[in-house]
Design a protein around this motif. Structure first.
Motif: not given
Length: 409
Positions: A101-105, A198-208
């Protein structure tokens, strides 16, 4: 032989309108680790003093994972079966997930989100001004702000935000829906989060959510798919609802203390410290989740035997005169207000604490700047209160909130 007096039921029956709980004040002074019984029927001990509460929240001998709570009476979504909430884990599993979590947030993510928080507050206040008084602070500011910020943080597309918020409100008991509807809403919310992940896995964005998905996909200390969805669910719900309730109850506290409200209107630079003092002074519930003693533990000279359930009452710790001078007085200039434990302490401290502070500062500062004559639109006696239990299977943790807070200006 006289019959033994049964242990008192906790939480105590203190009206929401009563800012100070005289029972907790007496226990802090005379019996700081008392025996109580919970709505589930089990017995427990309370930790009521500041130092004891901090120890319970930090001591590895007091375990969340070992807490013997009954299982939920409603079906858990398939994606969450056999998965422990992060709030119920101990080290090393808890440490592993918190590290991810600390790494992602990191704090920078909250910093980047701050302008969006401020813009969202401005837009909601525009809506209040356009409608005109009276306005319900809950439905026009507190709830939509928290929901919008969490959707922005997790990158939930605009077309999915309303349906996800509705499902989560039902799943967490906000709407008072029956158990059958709660079960359906939990499944819908879970399915939606799985799809979004799954959408974020296919199309990464700058979000948590993207960052957590990437953490789940990494080698080493990875998250399992079930852990990922449960983590997102818990963070989304916690960041949404609790912040909304804290904002609502903080404004109500200011209405009860018009002298402090005037100080804040006249000195907006006090808003950051005021947020800390309001969190200290205005609990949204009696305490944190229960722990179980893995071995004998001493609290305020009382030996708590192994196997005992212990509840850290943060609401009591935040009124401990050993730490906070004149603790039952609201003082927005209090120098050590930030030492409160409203956001937890130790390994389980709220991972979104910085974001919660950002939201509360923006909302409170913006609200009073826009409406400096803000005041209640109805007598407090007319407010309807709701006691929300955070999971039917964890009856020791509740949130107390007004269903609506009509305001005028």
């Amino acid at each position: 032989m006289s019959e033994q007096t049964p242990d008192p039921l906790f939480p105590f029956d203190t009206p929401p309108s009563q800012e100070t709980d005289p029972v907790l004040a007496r226990l802090r002074a005379e019996d700081p680790v008392p025996r109580v019984r919970l709505a589930t029927g089990r017995g427990a001990r309370l930790a009521t003093r500041y130092d004891d509460v901090r120890q319970v929240l930090s001591d590895p001998r007091l375990s969340r994972a070992a807490n013997d709570t009954p299982r939920p009476p409603v079906p858990v979504p398939v994606s969450m079966q056999d998965t422990e909430s992060i709030s119920n884990l101990d080290a090393p599993e808890h440490t592993r997930i918190r590290r991810l979590i600390a790494k992602a947030f990191p704090p920078e993510r909250t910093d980047r989100l701050s302008p969006r928080v401020a813009a969202t507050v401005d837009g909601l206040l525009d809506g209040m001004a356009e409608q005109g008084p009276p306005a319900d602070l809950v439905t026009m500011l507190a709830n939509p702000l928290s929901a919008a910020v969490m959707c922005e943080l997790f990158g939930v597309p605009g077309e999915r935000r309303e349906e996800l918020r509705t499902w989560l409100d039902t799943a967490t008991g906000v709407t008072g829906a029956p158990l059958e509807e709660i079960s359906v809403a939990m499944q819908h919310a879970s399915d939606c989060l799985v799809e979004l992940a799954e959408q974020k896995r296919r199309h990464p964005q700058d979000d948590l959510l993207t960052a957590l998905v990437e953490a789940a996909d990494e080698d080493g200390d990875r998250l399992s798919p079930r852990e990922l969805i449960m983590l997102v669910f818990i963070m989304f719900v916690g960041g949404n609802h609790t912040t909304s309730v804290q904002l609502t109850r903080s404004v109500l506290t200011l209405f009860r203390h018009p002298d402090q409200l005037r100080v804040l209107v006249d000195k907006p630079e006090l808003v950051p410290n005021a947020v800390e003092e309001l969190m200290r002074f205005t609990p949204i519930g009696p305490g944190a989740f229960a722990r179980t003693a893995l071995e004998d533990v001493e609290l305020s000279g009382v030996v708590v035997p192994a196997g005992t359930t212990v509840l850290p009452v943060t609401a009591s710790a935040n009124r401990d005169p050993a730490v906070f001078a004149d603790p039952d007085r609201l003082d927005l200039t209090r120098a050590n207000a930030k030492e409160h434990m409203q956001l937890g302490a130790g390994p389980h401290v709220c991972p979104g604490a910085d974001l919660a502070r950002t939201e509360l500062r923006a909302a409170l500062g913006g609200l009073l700047a826009r409406f400096p004559t803000l005041r209640p639109a109805v007598p407090e006696a007319e407010l309807e209160w709701e006691v929300e239990r955070q999971g039917e299977w964890d009856l020791d943790h509740i949130i107390v909130m007004p269903r609506a807070l009509p305001v005028t200006w």
